[in-house]
Each structure stands twice: as C-alpha cells, then as structure tokens.
Design a protein around this motif. Structure first.
Motif, PDB file in Angstrom:
ATOM      1  N   GLN A  15      54.789 -41.354 181.893  1.00  0.00           N
ATOM      2  CA  GLN A  15      55.424 -41.692 180.613  1.00  0.00           C
ATOM      3  C   GLN A  15      55.054 -43.095 180.132  1.00  0.00           C
ATOM      4  O   GLN A  15      55.872 -43.792 179.530  1.00  0.00           O
ATOM      5  CB  GLN A  15      56.947 -41.564 180.723  1.00  0.00           C
ATOM      6  CG  GLN A  15      57.420 -40.149 180.996  1.00  0.00           C
ATOM      7  CD  GLN A  15      58.923 -40.039 181.051  1.00  0.00           C
ATOM      8  OE1 GLN A  15      59.630 -41.044 181.085  1.00  0.00           O
ATOM      9  NE2 GLN A  15      59.450 -38.811 181.051  1.00  0.00           N
ATOM     10  N   ALA A  20      51.764 -44.509 178.147  1.00  0.00           N
ATOM     11  CA  ALA A  20      50.422 -44.377 177.575  1.00  0.00           C
ATOM     12  C   ALA A  20      49.621 -45.659 177.746  1.00  0.00           C
ATOM     13  O   ALA A  20      48.394 -45.627 177.912  1.00  0.00           O
ATOM     14  CB  ALA A  20      50.530 -44.007 176.097  1.00  0.00           C
ATOM     15  N   ARG A  66      48.149 -45.659 181.233  1.00  0.00           N
ATOM     16  CA  ARG A  66      47.076 -44.665 181.338  1.00  0.00           C
ATOM     17  C   ARG A  66      45.819 -45.150 180.625  1.00  0.00           C
ATOM     18  O   ARG A  66      44.696 -44.898 181.074  1.00  0.00           O
ATOM     19  CB  ARG A  66      47.548 -43.327 180.770  1.00  0.00           C
ATOM     20  CG  ARG A  66      48.606 -42.642 181.623  1.00  0.00           C
ATOM     21  CD  ARG A  66      48.755 -41.186 181.229  1.00  0.00           C
ATOM     22  NE  ARG A  66      49.319 -41.044 179.888  1.00  0.00           N
ATOM     23  CZ  ARG A  66      50.607 -40.963 179.616  1.00  0.00           C
ATOM     24  NH1 ARG A  66      51.500 -41.033 180.602  1.00  0.00           N
ATOM     25  NH2 ARG A  66      51.036 -40.811 178.380  1.00  0.00           N
ATOM     26  N   GLN A  67      46.009 -45.853 179.522  1.00  0.00           N
ATOM     27  CA  GLN A  67      44.857 -46.396 178.812  1.00  0.00           C
ATOM     28  C   GLN A  67      44.161 -47.468 179.645  1.00  0.00           C
ATOM     29  O   GLN A  67      42.920 -47.518 179.715  1.00  0.00           O
ATOM     30  CB  GLN A  67      45.311 -46.974 177.465  1.00  0.00           C
ATOM     31  CG  GLN A  67      44.161 -47.446 176.582  1.00  0.00           C
ATOM     32  CD  GLN A  67      44.652 -47.972 175.247  1.00  0.00           C
ATOM     33  OE1 GLN A  67      45.862 -48.070 175.022  1.00  0.00           O
ATOM     34  NE2 GLN A  67      43.732 -48.296 174.366  1.00  0.00           N
ATOM     35  N   TRP A 107      47.367 -35.230 183.525  1.00  0.00           N
ATOM     36  CA  TRP A 107      47.930 -36.084 182.473  1.00  0.00           C
ATOM     37  C   TRP A 107      46.842 -36.593 181.544  1.00  0.00           C
ATOM     38  O   TRP A 107      47.006 -36.622 180.324  1.00  0.00           O
ATOM     39  CB  TRP A 107      48.686 -37.257 183.100  1.00  0.00           C
ATOM     40  CG  TRP A 107      49.937 -36.848 183.811  1.00  0.00           C
ATOM     41  CD1 TRP A 107      50.573 -35.644 183.717  1.00  0.00           C
ATOM     42  CD2 TRP A 107      50.699 -37.629 184.721  1.00  0.00           C
ATOM     43  NE1 TRP A 107      51.682 -35.630 184.511  1.00  0.00           N
ATOM     44  CE2 TRP A 107      51.801 -36.827 185.144  1.00  0.00           C
ATOM     45  CE3 TRP A 107      50.581 -38.906 185.232  1.00  0.00           C
ATOM     46  CZ2 TRP A 107      52.749 -37.287 186.042  1.00  0.00           C
ATOM     47  CZ3 TRP A 107      51.532 -39.383 186.125  1.00  0.00           C
ATOM     48  CH2 TRP A 107      52.596 -38.567 186.527  1.00  0.00           C
ATOM     49  N   ASP A 128      45.699 -33.635 179.339  1.00  0.00           N
ATOM     50  CA  ASP A 128      46.656 -33.314 178.276  1.00  0.00           C
ATOM     51  C   ASP A 128      46.633 -34.364 177.174  1.00  0.00           C
ATOM     52  O   ASP A 128      46.724 -34.036 175.988  1.00  0.00           O
ATOM     53  CB  ASP A 128      48.060 -33.192 178.861  1.00  0.00           C
ATOM     54  CG  ASP A 128      48.189 -32.016 179.822  1.00  0.00           C
ATOM     55  OD1 ASP A 128      47.326 -31.120 179.770  1.00  0.00           O
ATOM     56  OD2 ASP A 128      49.140 -32.019 180.638  1.00  0.00           O
ATOM     57  N   GLU A 129      46.510 -35.600 177.569  1.00  0.00           N
ATOM     58  CA  GLU A 129      46.487 -36.667 176.575  1.00  0.00           C
ATOM     59  C   GLU A 129      45.236 -36.582 175.710  1.00  0.00           C
ATOM     60  O   GLU A 129      45.278 -36.814 174.506  1.00  0.00           O
ATOM     61  CB  GLU A 129      46.565 -38.027 177.275  1.00  0.00           C
ATOM     62  CG  GLU A 129      46.816 -39.180 176.332  1.00  0.00           C
ATOM     63  CD  GLU A 129      47.136 -40.467 177.089  1.00  0.00           C
ATOM     64  OE1 GLU A 129      46.294 -40.902 177.890  1.00  0.00           O
ATOM     65  OE2 GLU A 129      48.235 -41.010 176.892  1.00  0.00           O
ATOM     66  N   ARG A 130      44.094 -36.247 176.303  1.00  0.00           N
ATOM     67  CA  ARG A 130      42.853 -36.122 175.546  1.00  0.00           C
ATOM     68  C   ARG A 130      42.931 -34.950 174.580  1.00  0.00           C
ATOM     69  O   ARG A 130      42.503 -35.044 173.441  1.00  0.00           O
ATOM     70  CB  ARG A 130      41.683 -35.944 176.519  1.00  0.00           C
ATOM     71  CG  ARG A 130      40.329 -35.892 175.814  1.00  0.00           C
ATOM     72  CD  ARG A 130      39.183 -35.906 176.813  1.00  0.00           C
ATOM     73  NE  ARG A 130      39.143 -34.667 177.585  1.00  0.00           N
ATOM     74  CZ  ARG A 130      39.431 -34.595 178.875  1.00  0.00           C
ATOM     75  NH1 ARG A 130      39.797 -35.683 179.534  1.00  0.00           N
ATOM     76  NH2 ARG A 130      39.358 -33.449 179.521  1.00  0.00           N
ATOM     77  N   LYS A 155      44.912 -35.774 171.515  1.00  0.00           N
ATOM     78  CA  LYS A 155      44.267 -36.661 170.555  1.00  0.00           C
ATOM     79  C   LYS A 155      43.268 -35.912 169.684  1.00  0.00           C
ATOM     80  O   LYS A 155      43.147 -36.177 168.485  1.00  0.00           O
ATOM     81  CB  LYS A 155      43.573 -37.795 171.287  1.00  0.00           C
ATOM     82  CG  LYS A 155      44.532 -38.816 171.875  1.00  0.00           C
ATOM     83  CD  LYS A 155      43.768 -39.939 172.547  1.00  0.00           C
ATOM     84  CE  LYS A 155      44.732 -40.979 173.105  1.00  0.00           C
ATOM     85  NZ  LYS A 155      44.006 -42.095 173.794  1.00  0.00           N
TER      86      LYS A 155
END
Length: 435
Positions: free
Chosen positions: A319, A321, A324-325, A357, A360-362, A365
C-alpha cells in the motif's frame, strides 16, 4: 549505682550492629548447610538400607559400592565447605580474597546447575555486581565471568542482577576495553536481554549505548553477533521499538545487514521493527533503503537473508506506491525474477507476491489505453495519446531488457549446473515466465 548504658542497635555504623549482622549471616549459612546435610544423610541411609552389590575380581580385593557412596559423600561435604568459605570471603574478605572467591563461585556455578540457585540464595549476586564496578581489570573480569555462569539458564538470577544494578555498571566507553572484556560484557548483556518480555526496563540508554559502541568498533564478529542478539531480543517486544529507533539502531542494523557474517541477525531485527509505525518510517526515510535490501536478495549462498530481505521489502511496498516506485528505479524486478526461480521456497513465494504487485500496478497504468475503448471512457487529446503510446513503448522496452538480462544470468549459471536446470533455461521464453 547507675544503670548500664544500652547499646544503640539501630546505628548501622556501630560495632554492635556490624557484629549482629555478621552473626545473622553466619547463622543463615549454618542453617542452609545443615538443611542440605540432613537431606543428603537421609538419601544415603535409604541407599545403604538396600543390599549392596559386591564387585568381585579374582585378581583384586572385594570392594563394595558402599565405599564409593562414602567417597562421594565426603567430596560433596568438601564442596559445601568450599562454598561456605567462598561466600564468607566474598562478603567480608579483602580484594584478594574476593578475587579467589569469585574464581570458586565461577567454577561451582559452571559445574552444578543446582548450585547456581544456592549461590544466589546466599546473596552472592549483589556482591559480584559491585565488583563489576571495580577499577581493577582482573576483579571486574572475574566478576563478569561469574555472573555469566550464574545467569546461564536461570531466570531468577538474571532478574537479581538487574535489580542489583548491573546495567549501571556497563562501561561508557567501549574503546578503552580490550577484546576479551568486550566479549564478556556482550555475552552477559545478551543473556540478560532475554528478560525483555518482563517488566524490567532493558531499553535504557546504557545498554543501547554499549551495544551501539561495540557494533561501531573494531570488535570481532562473534562479539558483534552477541550484541545483535541483544537487539533482537529487545525488538521482540513492540513497545521497545520507539526506544530502539530513537537511539539510531536502524542505521546500525542496515550497515550490519550489508556484511554477510552479521546480515542474518541484523535483518531479523529489522523484520521485527518494520511492523511498527516508527520502525517502518525510519526504514522508508533511510537512504540505504531499498538498494541495500535488494543487494542482499542477490546473495545466492544466503537463502535466509534473501527471505528476510524480501519480507522487509514486502512490508515497505504494501500500500505504498512511492516505495514501489523507488524499488522499481533501483532495479528490483530482475532480482525478484531471479529469486522467484532459483531461491528457497519461502523466498520464491515472497518474490512472486512482490512481482504480482508490480504487475497489477503496471496494468492499472496502461489499461485504459489498451484494447477497444468503451463509451464511458473519455477520448484524450492527440498529445495525451502520443504520451500514452510513448509510455507503453518505454514500459515494453524495460520489461524486455529485464527479461533479457535475467535470461542471460540463468543461462550463465546453467552452464555449470544440473541438466534439469539447463532444460528449464532452454525451454524458457518470455511467455513462460510468471510475469
């Protein structure tokens, strides 16, 4: 004739009070020894009531086991006499006598588990703690060694040491100590730190200052591992996280985690701290994170360190971002792919979770610009469309480069590995990888 003057027994400095105190002490020892002797006599009588076994040897005289019982009884009585003399010297002797008594107490506590409890009942712990504060190195070292033996496996003795003020006796500057003395203090503190789940305030600045000083010094690996064990014991209680973080433990642990010899215990302690709010913030704001943890995940010969590093990164990335970046920029994706294929089962499971994760994030976007558009979605301007296409191309290029680099690494290892791994590499493609 005037009545005789009654001595003032309440005055602690009067000779009457000192004599009275000594008499009480000796009476206590006498009652203690009489109780032990009566127990042993009753046990011996029970054994002698039974028919003794006779060991017969044609070339030697007949010798019953009763004589062996008497010899053991005699040696036991000698041991109690040594105990009596040692306790007496420790309480009332000179410094030389105290030194000899500490040696005997160390030997008795090491050889007999029950003796540790008996010695503590005779009040040797406060006297030994007082000796730790001596300016004479030999006296201090003997006292610490004796306390280590008394604390071995005895919770009550450890509590007595804390109550007697052992923490206040810790040296403020570890650099003035030699390596053996540092090791002895570190061993004692690590043993006492097992009381972390009790009511004793073990996160005092004295302990943390000593541990931090040893970890920052040129001490040996074994001594540093003892200090890391102390920090781990303290970190098992969540209430201690605030004191540990405030005293700069996170930075020290990250530095220790970059060294293979001390990495495992340092990462385990960080794993306890990262689940707390203060510990997580301290790790997020540290400049060594996430690069140092990603580097640890590349250690193929340290699967436990890979598991712990992946666990800490999971907590940080969950949770968040921003984290993760940062991890993506530090190159975590190819490392996760490598761990997911070649590491231990637990490390593989955690690496796959992290990869999910990132996947899913990619998809979130680039999802609105891939495939047919629905009526609910707004059509962007040509400029935004061009930016989206450029972003998709850049993302595809990054994924291809990561997969290509990972395949090169696996192929290079497969050159000297088993046929099973070679077959995996030959038959693998970008479509067969999990993400």
């Amino acid at each position: 004739m005037s009545p005789s003057k009654t001595p003032n027994m309440s005055d602690s400095s009067s000779p009457w009070f000192i004599t009275y105190t000594k008499l009480r002490f000796f009476n206590r020892i006498r009652r203690f020894l009489q109780h032990k002797a009566s127990i042993k006599r009753s046990a011996t009588c029970d054994r002698l009531d039974k028919t003794p076994r006779i060991v017969v040897d044609m070339d030697r005289e007949v010798k019953p086991r009763v004589e062996d019982e008497m010899e053991r009884e005699s040696s036991s009585e000698d041991g109690w006499m040594v105990l009596q003399r040692s306790v007496k010297k420790l309480h009332f002797g000179s410094w030389e006598e105290k030194e000899m008594a500490a040696k005997e107490i160390k030997r008795l506590a090491r050889d007999d588990i029950k003796m540790r409890k008996s010695l503590a009942e005779l009040g040797v712990v406060p006297e030994l703690v007082a000796m730790v504060g001596s300016e004479v190195v030999a006296h201090r070292s003997l006292a610490v060694q004796s306390l280590i033996e008394l604390a071995n496996g005895n919770y009550k003795n450890k509590a007595l040491m804390v109550e007697a003020g052992i923490i206040s006796k810790l040296p403020e500057n570890v650099n003035v100590l030699d390596e053996s003395t540092r090791h002895e203090f570190a061993q004692l503190i690590m043993s006492i730190s097992s009381l972390a789940n009790s009511q004793f305030p073990l996160t005092s600045p004295k302990i943390l200052s000593f541990v931090h000083g040893v970890l920052e010094s040129n001490s040996g690996t074994v001594t540093k591992e003892l200090c890391l064990g102390t920090l781990y014991n303290l970190s098992t209680m969540l209430d201690n996280a605030g004191a540990l973080v405030t005293n700069g433990v996170v930075q020290t642990l990250l530095s220790m985690s970059s060294i293979k010899e001390t990495s495992e215990k340092a990462l385990a302690t960080l794993g306890n701290l990262v689940v707390t709010l203060m510990g997580k913030k301290a790790l997020e704001n540290n400049p060594m994170v996430p690069e140092s943890l990603i580097e640890t995940m590349t250690w193929e010969d340290k699967p436990k360190c890979q598991e712990l590093s992946a666990y800490i990164l999971m907590i940080l990335a969950h949770q968040s971002a921003t984290q993760r970046q940062k991890m993506a920029k530090a190159g975590i994706v190819p490392v996760l792919l490598e761990v997911a294929l070649l590491s231990s089962p637990l490390a593989q499971k955690r690496a796959l979770k992290l990869l999910q994760w990132f996947k899913d994030e990619r998809q979130a976007k680039i999802g609105p610009h891939s495939g047919p558009q629905t009526g609910r979605m707004l059509i962007g301007s040509p400029v935004n469309q061009r930016e989206a296409d450029a972003g998709k191309k850049m993302m595809k290029k990054m994924v291809k480069e990561s997969l290509y680099k990972n395949m090169q690494t696996i192929t290079r290892r497969a050159a000297g590995d088993s046929p099973k791994l070679k077959a995996l590499v030959i038959s693998s493609s970008s479509k067969s990888l999990p993400y």
